[in-house]
Motif scaffolding. Structure first.
Motif, PDB file in Angstrom:
ATOM      1  N   HIS A 429       0.830  -1.212   0.000  1.00 13.81           N
ATOM      2  CA  HIS A 429       0.000   0.000   0.000  1.00 13.81           C
ATOM      3  C   HIS A 429       0.862   1.259   0.000  1.00 13.81           C
ATOM      4  CE1 HIS A 429      -2.975   2.965   1.589  1.00 13.81           C
ATOM      5  NE2 HIS A 429      -3.788   2.267   0.817  1.00 13.81           N
ATOM      6  N   SER A 430       1.996   1.214   0.685  1.00 16.93           N
ATOM      7  CA  SER A 430       2.889   2.387   0.727  1.00 16.93           C
ATOM      8  C   SER A 430       3.549   2.651  -0.625  1.00 16.93           C
ATOM      9  CB  SER A 430       3.964   2.184   1.798  1.00 16.93           C
ATOM     10  OG  SER A 430       4.923   1.211   1.395  1.00 16.93           O
ATOM     11  N   CYS A 431       3.659   1.603  -1.459  1.00 15.17           N
ATOM     12  CA  CYS A 431       4.353   1.735  -2.754  1.00 15.17           C
ATOM     13  C   CYS A 431       3.418   2.082  -3.909  1.00 15.17           C
ATOM     14  CB  CYS A 431       5.084   0.431  -3.093  1.00 15.17           C
ATOM     15  SG  CYS A 431       6.454   0.042  -2.005  1.00 15.17           S
ATOM     16  N   LEU A 432       2.100   1.967  -3.716  1.00 16.80           N
ATOM     17  CA  LEU A 432       1.159   2.134  -4.831  1.00 16.80           C
ATOM     18  C   LEU A 432       1.284   3.481  -5.551  1.00 16.80           C
ATOM     19  CD1 LEU A 432      -2.116   0.399  -3.538  1.00 16.80           C
ATOM     20  CD2 LEU A 432      -0.539  -0.392  -5.314  1.00 16.80           C
ATOM     21  N   PRO A 433       1.363   4.626  -4.834  1.00 13.46           N
ATOM     22  CA  PRO A 433       1.494   5.899  -5.566  1.00 13.46           C
ATOM     23  C   PRO A 433       2.768   5.967  -6.404  1.00 13.46           C
ATOM     24  CG  PRO A 433       0.919   6.267  -3.262  1.00 13.46           C
ATOM     25  CD  PRO A 433       1.301   4.834  -3.390  1.00 13.46           C
ATOM     26  N   TRP A 434       3.841   5.393  -5.888  1.00 11.89           N
ATOM     27  CA  TRP A 434       5.114   5.437  -6.595  1.00 11.89           C
ATOM     28  C   TRP A 434       5.119   4.456  -7.761  1.00 11.89           C
ATOM     29  CZ3 TRP A 434       7.364   9.581  -4.863  1.00 11.89           C
ATOM     30  CH2 TRP A 434       7.121   9.985  -3.553  1.00 11.89           C
ATOM     31  N   LEU A 435       4.317   3.403  -7.657  1.00 13.74           N
ATOM     32  CA  LEU A 435       4.197   2.442  -8.749  1.00 13.74           C
ATOM     33  C   LEU A 435       3.573   3.104  -9.982  1.00 13.74           C
ATOM     34  CD1 LEU A 435       4.807  -0.537  -9.274  1.00 13.74           C
ATOM     35  CD2 LEU A 435       2.499  -1.086  -8.517  1.00 13.74           C
ATOM     36  N   VAL A 436       2.632   4.003  -9.758  1.00 13.71           N
ATOM     37  CA  VAL A 436       2.026   4.754 -10.861  1.00 13.71           C
ATOM     38  C   VAL A 436       3.090   5.593 -11.570  1.00 13.71           C
ATOM     39  CG1 VAL A 436       0.344   6.544 -11.459  1.00 13.71           C
ATOM     40  CG2 VAL A 436      -0.236   4.802  -9.753  1.00 13.71           C
ATOM     41  N   LEU A 437       3.973   6.217 -10.786  1.00 15.52           N
ATOM     42  CA  LEU A 437       5.058   7.019 -11.372  1.00 15.52           C
ATOM     43  C   LEU A 437       6.006   6.143 -12.188  1.00 15.52           C
ATOM     44  CD1 LEU A 437       6.332   9.867 -11.504  1.00 15.52           C
ATOM     45  CD2 LEU A 437       7.681   9.252  -9.486  1.00 15.52           C
ATOM     46  N   LEU A 438       6.294   4.925 -11.695  1.00 18.93           N
ATOM     47  CA  LEU A 438       7.163   4.005 -12.424  1.00 18.93           C
ATOM     48  C   LEU A 438       6.531   3.567 -13.745  1.00 18.93           C
ATOM     49  CD1 LEU A 438       8.743   1.590  -9.772  1.00 18.93           C
ATOM     50  CD2 LEU A 438       9.871   3.347 -11.107  1.00 18.93           C
ATOM     51  N   LEU A 439       5.222   3.348 -13.751  1.00 12.61           N
ATOM     52  CA  LEU A 439       4.538   2.968 -14.992  1.00 12.61           C
ATOM     53  C   LEU A 439       4.583   4.110 -16.007  1.00 12.61           C
ATOM     54  CD1 LEU A 439       1.450   1.092 -13.485  1.00 12.61           C
ATOM     55  CD2 LEU A 439       3.341   0.075 -14.759  1.00 12.61           C
ATOM     56  N   PHE A 440       4.458   5.355 -15.547  1.00 18.51           N
ATOM     57  CA  PHE A 440       4.609   6.513 -16.431  1.00 18.51           C
ATOM     58  C   PHE A 440       6.023   6.556 -17.010  1.00 18.51           C
ATOM     59  CE2 PHE A 440       6.188  10.943 -16.613  1.00 18.51           C
ATOM     60  CZ  PHE A 440       5.448  11.399 -17.702  1.00 18.51           C
ATOM     61  N   PHE A 441       7.011   6.289 -16.153  1.00 19.28           N
ATOM     62  CA  PHE A 441       8.410   6.275 -16.599  1.00 19.28           C
ATOM     63  C   PHE A 441       8.642   5.159 -17.611  1.00 19.28           C
ATOM     64  CE2 PHE A 441      12.794   4.678 -15.826  1.00 19.28           C
ATOM     65  CZ  PHE A 441      13.486   5.779 -16.289  1.00 19.28           C
ATOM     66  N   LEU A 442       8.010   3.994 -17.407  1.00 23.27           N
ATOM     67  CA  LEU A 442       8.119   2.886 -18.357  1.00 23.27           C
ATOM     68  C   LEU A 442       7.594   3.301 -19.727  1.00 23.27           C
ATOM     69  CD1 LEU A 442       8.624  -0.096 -19.101  1.00 23.27           C
ATOM     70  CD2 LEU A 442       6.362  -0.622 -18.172  1.00 23.27           C
ATOM     71  N   GLY A 443       6.471   4.051 -19.756  1.00 25.90           N
ATOM     72  CA  GLY A 443       5.940   4.534 -21.026  1.00 25.90           C
ATOM     73  C   GLY A 443       6.918   5.444 -21.746  1.00 25.90           C
ATOM     74  N   LEU A 444       7.589   6.327 -20.996  1.00 30.89           N
ATOM     75  CA  LEU A 444       8.591   7.216 -21.610  1.00 30.89           C
ATOM     76  C   LEU A 444       9.744   6.419 -22.204  1.00 30.89           C
ATOM     77  CD1 LEU A 444       8.848  10.100 -18.949  1.00 30.89           C
ATOM     78  CD2 LEU A 444       7.634  10.140 -21.136  1.00 30.89           C
TER      79      LEU A 444
END
Length: 465
Positions: A429-444
């Motif tokens: 649960h603590s990592c979920l917001p940062w996981l969204v940022l990582l998925l955005f970075f993966l798209g880039l």
């Protein structure tokens, strides 16, 4: 029938809990015995050749041992102090300093779980005592620790290079800008959250303190310049640089910082001691330390732990290479490649499929095993579609980063759970917001290949290739 036997046997073995290395080897041998003309002797030869013929793989035990020396010593503590003094005065600076410390230690260790363990065990408690929410601190460290496999030198990149026979040096070059970019994105996100939630900062300690902490951390940070500078400058191969890194890490931890070994806690200079006497005393102590190294229990324990990790990883690699050999001899990647190319799938569509496959695999398998299984299948398809192999490698590495944060086999989740004493569900649960940022970075990274390819192409241009 051959493809079905190979993959059904592999997944069945994994479902019943068989170790991934044995599952890879068993499914490969069963397929060879049932459908191939190869003998059992050829299987033994392939297992031997898979680790002895790949010069790049020799870098793995060297990097693991250098990481073990630096993780056991006080390098992490000194890097954290330097990061705190550098950016701790900015709003949310303690969290930003944690990201910076993870970036620096990642470039020293090459391992994601080691980065979380070394930095998180010190920083999470410090952030909570300074007034940061514990969940926020845990999420930042768990996510920042994934930089350990993206910022070079990276063990996962070496595995990809061995599986596809691309240049490990070019992989290291390609990972530098994405690694720095991801660290910067995390810091920007932390600053925005800090302004919204009014997270604390600490006073700037002054240039004198900053210079002093940077000098103390220089022994560990210098390893980054030695390894990457020698590789990027064409002075040494990744394997040669790894060997130098191993020797340097030993000298820094045992004879320099003296955090472990026979000279543990021996001061460099006693109060009121003349400088010439301190120099002579240190030279004699260093000689004594080198002589006593083989019998020191602490050093032997570090070497033994490094050897265990190396043997475990190389055993997985040997069996995965046998699996890749079966794939190649049965022309399975070529059959799949021809089918996908025949479907007329565009490059962007293929990359979506690649990311979905890797994200799914990251939930259940260890990064090195995923690369060794998937790279021989995806590599020829990517080449036929005109995708640069180095770009594909960075895409796979970023997917492996995300896999470190996804259950049930996210290694970073277990490390942070052990540090904080909290449940795995709480850490997720603590990592979920940062996981969204990582998925955005993966798209880039996926759809802007020049982020990965700019540095290797620029260095090639400078070299005249």
């Amino acid at each position: 029938m051959t493809i079905a036997t190979l993959f059904i046997t592999l997944f069945f073995c994994m479902i019943i809990g068989m170790p991934i290395a044995i599952a890879l080897g068993f499914s490969s041998m069963l397929t060879i015995l049932l459908f191939s003309d190869d003998s059992l002797a050829s299987i033994a030869l392939k297992l031997y050749a898979s680790t002895s013929e790949h010069y790049t793989l020799l870098a793995i035990p060297f990097f693991i041992l250098s990481s073990a020396f630096l993780s056991t010593g006080g390098v992490a503590r000194r890097i954290i102090d330097f990061a705190m003094d550098s950016v701790g005065h900015i709003r949310g600076g303690l969290a930003m300093a944690s990201v910076l410390a993870c970036m620096l230690f990642a470039a020293v260790s090459g391992s994601s779980p080691a980065t979380v363990a070394a930095i998180g065990s010190i920083v999470i408690v410090g952030m909570v005592s300074a007034g940061y929410p514990e969940k926020f601190a845990a999420g930042v460290i768990t996510t920042s620790g994934t930089l350990g496999i993206l910022i070079p030198p990276s063990i996962v990149m070496l595995v990809y290079a061995a599986a596809t026979e691309v240049s490990a040096a070019r992989m290291f070059m390609a990972g530098l800008i994405p690694g720095l970019m991801m660290g910067l994105l995390l810091m920007i996100a932390i600053y925005i959250v800090a302004r919204i939630k009014n997270l604390p900062s600490r006073p700037f300690p002054g240039m004198g303190v900053l210079v002093k902490s940077s000098a103390k951390a220089l022994g560990g940070i210098a390893l980054i310049f030695i390894v990457l500078g020698s590789i990027y400058g064409g002075v040494a191969s990744p394997t040669e640089a790894a060997a130098v890194a191993c020797v340097y890490a030993y000298l820094v931890a045992i004879l320099g910082y003296r955090d472990i070994g026979p000279l543990k806690n021996v001061p460099w200079k006693k109060p009121k001691e003349p400088l010439y006497r301190a120099v002579l005393r240190n030279i004699s102590f260093m000689l004594i330390g080198i002589i006593k190294t083989p019998t020191d229990k602490e050093i032997r324990s570090v070497v033994r732990d490094g050897a265990k990790v190396s043997i475990m990883l190389l055993f997985i690699i040997a069996n995965a290479m046998l699996f890749a050999h079966v794939l190649t001899t049965e022309r399975i990647p070529h059959i799949i490649a021809e089918a996908i190319v025949g479907m007329g799938l565009p490059v962007w569509g293929f990359l979506i499929i690649v990311n979905l496959l890797l994200l799914a695999a990251g939930n259940f398998m260890e990064p090195s095993a995923i690369l060794l299984i998937m790279a021989p299948i995806l590599f020829p398809i990517a080449v036929q579609l005109g995708i640069d192999p180095i770009h594909l490698g960075i895409i796979m590495v970023v997917n492996m980063e995300i896999g470190m944060l996804t259950p049930p086999v996210g290694l970073n989740l277990f490390v942070t759970s052990g540090i904080t004493g909290r449940s795995i569900g709480w850490v997720i649960h603590s990592c979920l917001p940062w996981l969204v940022l990582l998925l955005f970075f993966l798209g880039l990274i996926t759809y802007i290949p020049q982020i990965s390819l700019f540095l290797p192409e620029y260095i090639d241009k400078l070299s005249g290739y």
